[in-house]
Motif scaffolding. Structure first.
Motif, PDB file in Angstrom:
ATOM      1  N   ILE A  65       0.834  -1.207   0.000  1.00  0.00           N
ATOM      2  CA  ILE A  65       0.000   0.000   0.000  1.00  0.00           C
ATOM      3  C   ILE A  65       0.867   1.255   0.000  1.00  0.00           C
ATOM      4  N   GLU A  66       1.851   1.292   0.885  1.00  0.00           N
ATOM      5  CA  GLU A  66       2.694   2.478   0.980  1.00  0.00           C
ATOM      6  C   GLU A  66       3.544   2.669  -0.269  1.00  0.00           C
ATOM      7  N   ALA A  67       4.024   1.570  -0.851  1.00  0.00           N
ATOM      8  CA  ALA A  67       4.853   1.672  -2.057  1.00  0.00           C
ATOM      9  C   ALA A  67       4.069   2.249  -3.226  1.00  0.00           C
ATOM     10  N   VAL A  68       2.810   1.860  -3.369  1.00  0.00           N
ATOM     11  CA  VAL A  68       1.980   2.371  -4.464  1.00  0.00           C
ATOM     12  C   VAL A  68       1.555   3.809  -4.180  1.00  0.00           C
ATOM     13  N   LYS A  69       1.117   4.075  -2.955  1.00  0.00           N
ATOM     14  CA  LYS A  69       0.660   5.429  -2.618  1.00  0.00           C
ATOM     15  C   LYS A  69       1.766   6.473  -2.792  1.00  0.00           C
ATOM     16  N   ALA A  70       3.017   6.060  -2.614  1.00  0.00           N
ATOM     17  CA  ALA A  70       4.135   7.005  -2.725  1.00  0.00           C
ATOM     18  C   ALA A  70       4.282   7.568  -4.131  1.00  0.00           C
ATOM     19  N   HIS A  71       3.637   6.926  -5.128  1.00  0.00           N
ATOM     20  CA  HIS A  71       3.804   7.351  -6.521  1.00  0.00           C
ATOM     21  C   HIS A  71       2.473   7.702  -7.194  1.00  0.00           C
ATOM     22  N   ARG A  72       1.463   8.023  -6.406  1.00  0.00           N
ATOM     23  CA  ARG A  72       0.157   8.295  -6.995  1.00  0.00           C
ATOM     24  C   ARG A  72      -0.005   9.722  -7.489  1.00  0.00           C
ATOM     25  N   ASP A  73       0.856  10.646  -7.052  1.00  0.00           N
ATOM     26  CA  ASP A  73       0.721  12.038  -7.477  1.00  0.00           C
ATOM     27  C   ASP A  73       0.822  12.141  -8.998  1.00  0.00           C
ATOM     28  N   GLY A  74      -0.106  12.841  -9.595  1.00  0.00           N
ATOM     29  CA  GLY A  74      -0.079  13.048 -11.034  1.00  0.00           C
ATOM     30  C   GLY A  74      -0.678  11.926 -11.850  1.00  0.00           C
ATOM     31  N   ALA A  75      -1.167  10.892 -11.189  1.00  0.00           N
ATOM     32  CA  ALA A  75      -1.774   9.781 -11.927  1.00  0.00           C
ATOM     33  C   ALA A  75      -3.055  10.244 -12.613  1.00  0.00           C
ATOM     34  N   ASP A  76      -3.362   9.656 -13.769  1.00  0.00           N
ATOM     35  CA  ASP A  76      -4.596  10.012 -14.445  1.00  0.00           C
ATOM     36  C   ASP A  76      -5.788   9.536 -13.616  1.00  0.00           C
ATOM     37  N   LYS A  78      -8.296   7.518 -13.975  1.00  0.00           N
ATOM     38  CA  LYS A  78      -8.586   6.077 -13.921  1.00  0.00           C
ATOM     39  C   LYS A  78      -7.604   5.366 -13.003  1.00  0.00           C
ATOM     40  N   LEU A  79      -6.316   5.649 -13.158  1.00  0.00           N
ATOM     41  CA  LEU A  79      -5.320   5.004 -12.309  1.00  0.00           C
ATOM     42  C   LEU A  79      -5.488   5.457 -10.864  1.00  0.00           C
ATOM     43  N   ALA A  80      -5.781   6.724 -10.651  1.00  0.00           N
ATOM     44  CA  ALA A  80      -5.965   7.222  -9.284  1.00  0.00           C
ATOM     45  C   ALA A  80      -7.103   6.484  -8.587  1.00  0.00           C
ATOM     46  N   GLU A  81      -8.194   6.244  -9.315  1.00  0.00           N
ATOM     47  CA  GLU A  81      -9.319   5.511  -8.738  1.00  0.00           C
ATOM     48  C   GLU A  81      -8.937   4.053  -8.473  1.00  0.00           C
ATOM     49  N   GLU A  82      -8.164   3.453  -9.373  1.00  0.00           N
ATOM     50  CA  GLU A  82      -7.728   2.067  -9.170  1.00  0.00           C
ATOM     51  C   GLU A  82      -6.795   1.960  -7.967  1.00  0.00           C
ATOM     52  N   ILE A  83      -5.960   2.951  -7.751  1.00  0.00           N
ATOM     53  CA  ILE A  83      -5.082   2.942  -6.581  1.00  0.00           C
ATOM     54  C   ILE A  83      -5.917   3.001  -5.302  1.00  0.00           C
ATOM     55  N   ARG A  84      -6.952   3.829  -5.295  1.00  0.00           N
ATOM     56  CA  ARG A  84      -7.816   3.910  -4.112  1.00  0.00           C
ATOM     57  C   ARG A  84      -8.491   2.568  -3.835  1.00  0.00           C
ATOM     58  N   ALA A  85      -8.983   1.922  -4.885  1.00  0.00           N
ATOM     59  CA  ALA A  85      -9.631   0.627  -4.702  1.00  0.00           C
ATOM     60  C   ALA A  85      -8.615  -0.434  -4.281  1.00  0.00           C
ATOM     61  N   PHE A  86      -7.438  -0.374  -4.861  1.00  0.00           N
ATOM     62  CA  PHE A  86      -6.354  -1.290  -4.489  1.00  0.00           C
ATOM     63  C   PHE A  86      -6.063  -1.195  -2.992  1.00  0.00           C
ATOM     64  N   VAL A  87      -5.953   0.016  -2.489  1.00  0.00           N
ATOM     65  CA  VAL A  87      -5.663   0.222  -1.068  1.00  0.00           C
ATOM     66  C   VAL A  87      -6.775  -0.381  -0.212  1.00  0.00           C
ATOM     67  N   LYS A  88      -8.024  -0.141  -0.580  1.00  0.00           N
ATOM     68  CA  LYS A  88      -9.144  -0.682   0.202  1.00  0.00           C
ATOM     69  C   LYS A  88      -9.159  -2.206   0.165  1.00  0.00           C
ATOM     70  N   GLN A  89      -8.899  -2.775  -1.003  1.00  0.00           N
ATOM     71  CA  GLN A  89      -8.865  -4.232  -1.095  1.00  0.00           C
ATOM     72  C   GLN A  89      -7.760  -4.806  -0.217  1.00  0.00           C
ATOM     73  N   GLU A  90      -6.575  -4.201  -0.266  1.00  0.00           N
ATOM     74  CA  GLU A  90      -5.459  -4.726   0.507  1.00  0.00           C
ATOM     75  C   GLU A  90      -5.687  -4.570   2.011  1.00  0.00           C
ATOM     76  N   ILE A  91      -6.347  -3.495   2.415  1.00  0.00           N
ATOM     77  CA  ILE A  91      -6.678  -3.340   3.836  1.00  0.00           C
ATOM     78  C   ILE A  91      -7.604  -4.469   4.291  1.00  0.00           C
ATOM     79  N   ASN A  92      -8.582  -4.803   3.469  1.00  0.00           N
ATOM     80  CA  ASN A  92      -9.481  -5.903   3.815  1.00  0.00           C
ATOM     81  C   ASN A  92      -8.754  -7.242   3.846  1.00  0.00           C
TER      82      ASN A  92
END
Length: 292
Positions: A65-76, A78-92
């Motif tokens: 989660i932290e490795a992906v979030k560290a590079h989310r700035d400037g993402a388009d 669609k990717l920004a939304e996928e990163i948010r969902a990725f984080v929620k899935q991994e937390i679960n």
């Protein structure tokens, strides 16, 4: 004098993540009021292997989660939304594997050594460039996606497993397949100004390093758990080797997918296996539990 010939080792300029892909956060809960048998997978080797994997997930997925979030700035978008969902899935996933790990401890397994080893390895990543952590995450996410595909496609892995534990692993596998391109697309975004060769070199080198550490540590972890069942020496090593390479043979069966990672221009969605998600949500629907 002719210019030197160069080989473009990473020619793709846009990711093939399906445009209609939606990451669904399935807030499922498992193994709360159940008492699966000690060898829930049906035998000692499958149980020990999966218990060892599960013991790494709480710390490991927090790292992802932290490795992906560290590079989310400037993402388009669609990717920004996928990163948010990725984080929620991994937390679960973390939450459910903490619950599952308690079951292993209830059966008397000591998994603290595994957790400590993971913690020590992750401590070594604190001072290295964050892009290297993303490259490691990308490689490990490929492992989880490869194993997820195999677990869902091949019934032999969990055919004798406790039904609720099997449902938990299938649920986790579905979401690993679903978000298998997120870390890779984040990498493409973060390294968009790199040369193709530099990107290919680092991701390939990191896969080799990750593979060495993954199998060395999971082998050690699994043997330690088998020893707690009184299975030691060559009996333990040979039994584990057969489990991983012969039947059901997860390592043997994922090898082609592992090798494809080194292909120039590789992307996880080169192989679209979303039909397995549909199989879970249809054929395995009865295994799902309502969120609490």
């Amino acid at each position: 004098m002719n210019a030197p010939v160069t080989i473009d080792t990473d020619t793709r300029t846009s990711a093939p993540t399906p445009d209609d892909l939606t990451l669904t956060v399935r807030d499922e809960r498992f193994n709360r009021d159940t008492t699966p048998r000690r060898w829930w997978a049906g035998d000692a080797f499958g149980t020990a292997w999966h218990n060892a994997l599960s013991a790494t997930f709480p710390r490991g997925e927090a790292f992802f989660i932290e490795a992906v979030k560290a590079h989310r700035d400037g993402a388009d978008p669609k990717l920004a939304e996928e990163i948010r969902a990725f984080v929620k899935q991994e937390i679960n996933h973390t939450r459910e594997h903490i619950a599952f790990n308690r079951l292993a401890e209830d059966h008397g397994y000591d998994i603290k050594a595994i957790d400590k080893r993971v913690g020590e390895m992750l401590a070594l990543t604190k001072d290295r460039p964050v892009i290297v952590n993303l490259a490691a995450t990308m490689a490990l996410e490929h492992y989880t996606a490869m194993m997820a595909q195999e677990f869902l496609a091949n019934p032999n892995h969990f055919k004798d497993a406790d039904p609720e534990v099997r449902a938990m692993w299938e649920w986790h596998s579905v979401e690993e397949i679903e978000h298998k391109g997120v870390a890779f697309d984040t990498w493409n975004h973060a390294t968009r100004d790199w040369t193709p060769f530099r990107r290919w070199k680092l991701r390939s080198l990191m896969m080799l390093i990750v593979s060495f550490n993954f199998f060395r540590n999971r082998w050690t972890d699994t043997l330690e758990l088998l020893a707690q069942d009184g299975i030691t020496g060559w009996k333990a090593k040979w039994g584990l080797f057969k489990y991983l390479t012969v039947k059901p043979g997860v390592v043997r069966r994922i090898f082609p997918a592992w090798l494809s990672y080194f292909k120039p221009g590789f992307h996880p969605w080169d192989h679209d296996d979303r039909h397995l998600i549909g199989k879970y949500e249809g054929e395995f629907e009865a295994a799902l539990m309502p969120a609490e």
